[in-house]
Design an enzyme around this catalytic site. Sequence first.
Site, short mmCIF file in Angstrom:
data_model
loop_
_atom_site.label_atom_id
_atom_site.label_comp_id
_atom_site.label_asym_id
_atom_site.label_seq_id
_atom_site.Cartn_x
_atom_site.Cartn_y
_atom_site.Cartn_z
N ASP A 22 -9.30 5.15 5.61
CA ASP A 22 -8.27 4.16 5.29
C ASP A 22 -8.20 3.93 3.79
OD1 ASP A 22 -6.39 2.16 5.54
OD2 ASP A 22 -7.76 0.67 6.36
N GLU B 293 -2.37 -2.65 -0.69
CA GLU B 293 -1.97 -2.74 0.72
C GLU B 293 -2.91 -3.64 1.51
OE1 GLU B 293 -1.91 -1.79 4.99
OE2 GLU B 293 -3.58 -1.48 3.60
N GLU B 294 -4.19 -3.60 1.16
CA GLU B 294 -5.18 -4.36 1.93
C GLU B 294 -5.13 -5.86 1.64
OE1 GLU B 294 -6.76 -3.10 4.27
OE2 GLU B 294 -7.13 -0.97 3.90
#
Length: 441
Positions: free
Chosen positions: A166, A198-199
Amino acid sequence: MKPLSSLLLSAALSAAAPPHPASPQAPLADIPRIGVETRTEFSQNSLDDVVNASPLLSFHRDLVSIESISGNEGAAGAFVADFLESHNFTVIKQPVTTESDARFNIFAFPKSQSHSLDESHPSHGPQILLTSHIDTVPPFIPYSLHRDANDTDDRNILIAGRGTVDAKGSVAAQIFAALDTLAVQPPAPLGLLFVVGEETGGDGMKAFSQSTHLNPSPSRFHTVIFGEPTELALVAGHKGMLGFEVAAHGHAAHSGYPWLGESAISAILPALARVDHLGNIPVEEGGLPASDKYGRTTVNIGQMEGGVAANVVPSEARAGVAVRLAAGTHDEAREIVLKAVRDATGGDDRVVVNFSLEGYGPQDLDTDVAGFNVTTVNYGTDVPNLQLHPRPDGKVKRYLYGPGTIHVAHGDNEALTVAQLEEAVRGYKKLIQAALDRSTS
C-alpha cells in the site's frame, strides 16, 4: 487469488534500515524466522540476485526502501520523478503545500506527446490515467526478502516492508505496465499521476483536481485506473466514508461530591451507545442504510478520551467515530447521526457532534474488462478525491486494481509475493489495452 501463507506473512527477518528520517520498526523478537535450519541454499545474496535481475523488482525495492510516511514524501517523489525522466517521460512536479516544495504530486506523460499538453485542447493530452499514491502509514519498516526453505520457485519470494503493498506495489506495476505498452504502441496517450497524502485525507489528489492546467475542463481523461491492493481483482466499488467527533462538556468537581459537578462522560455515554449500533438498526427505526452490494454500514468508535483522574468529575469527554457507508449520501448519514444523538441524550445541549471531514457516499466503479475476478471493498481510496470535469462523449471509466491484500496493508506483516507484483503488471496492461481499444472503436 489464493491467500498469502500465514507463515510467510508473519516472517520478519532483520534488515538494515536505510538512512531516512523516520525510525524503522524493529522486527518482533517472537516472530518465527523462515527456514532457519535449512536456508543455506537460499542465501540473502541469492534472493538479492533475483531482485537485481528484474527492473520491476529493483525499482520496487528502491522505492520501498525510501521512507515516505505521509507528510515526508519528498525523497520518494524525487526518486520516481528521476526514474520517469530517465525513461523519456515529461514530469511535472505539482506542489501540494504552500510552505515548501518538499511535497509534490508527480504528473508524467511521454516526452513524444509533450506538445499536446495544451489547456485549450485538453482532448490532445493524455487520455488514459494510471494513478496511485507514494505516501505510507507509519511506522517505517525496512525492505526485506523471505523465502520458505522448501520452495525453489522465485515467484513465491515474499517481499516485505512498509509500502510494499500500500501502495508502492501499485506504483511500480503501473509504471512498468505503461513502459511495456509504450514500447509497442508509442502513440498510446498515457498519463501517470502519483500523489501524496492519500493516507491522511487526500490533499494530493484534491490539489490535482483543483488544477485547471493539469485537470482542465472538459476532462482530457476518458479512463482512470486507480492502484490499491485489491488481490488482483477488479473492484466494483467501495463503501463511503463519514468521520465525526462526539463531544460532551460538563463541570469538574470532587468525586466525593459529584452533585457539585456535571459529568461529561455520563452525558456522552447514551449518545455513544446509540451511535455504536446505528449500522444494525433498520433505517425506518433511525439507523444507517444497508445495500445488497456493500452489505451493512459499519460504525467504529475508534478513539475515546475524557477526564483527568478517577477522583474528579470529568468536565470534558470526546470520541472519534468512523462510519463506512453502504448506501445513501454523506449528508443523509449526517442527519441520521445528529438525530440519533439528540434522541439518545434527550436533546442535551452539552453533547455536540463535530463533522471533521467532508465525507462521501459509496463509490461505484467499472468492471467491464474480461479476465478479472470482481469484488467490493470496505476501505477508502482517492477515487472520490479525483474530481474530473464532464466529457462531451460521456462518463469517465474508473477502475480500481492492484497487487497485494488490504488485510496486511497497514500491519507489521505488510508483504506481497514476486508473482503478485508481476501479475499486476499484466493486469494493468490489460486494462490499458481495453481503454485503447475503446478509444479507437
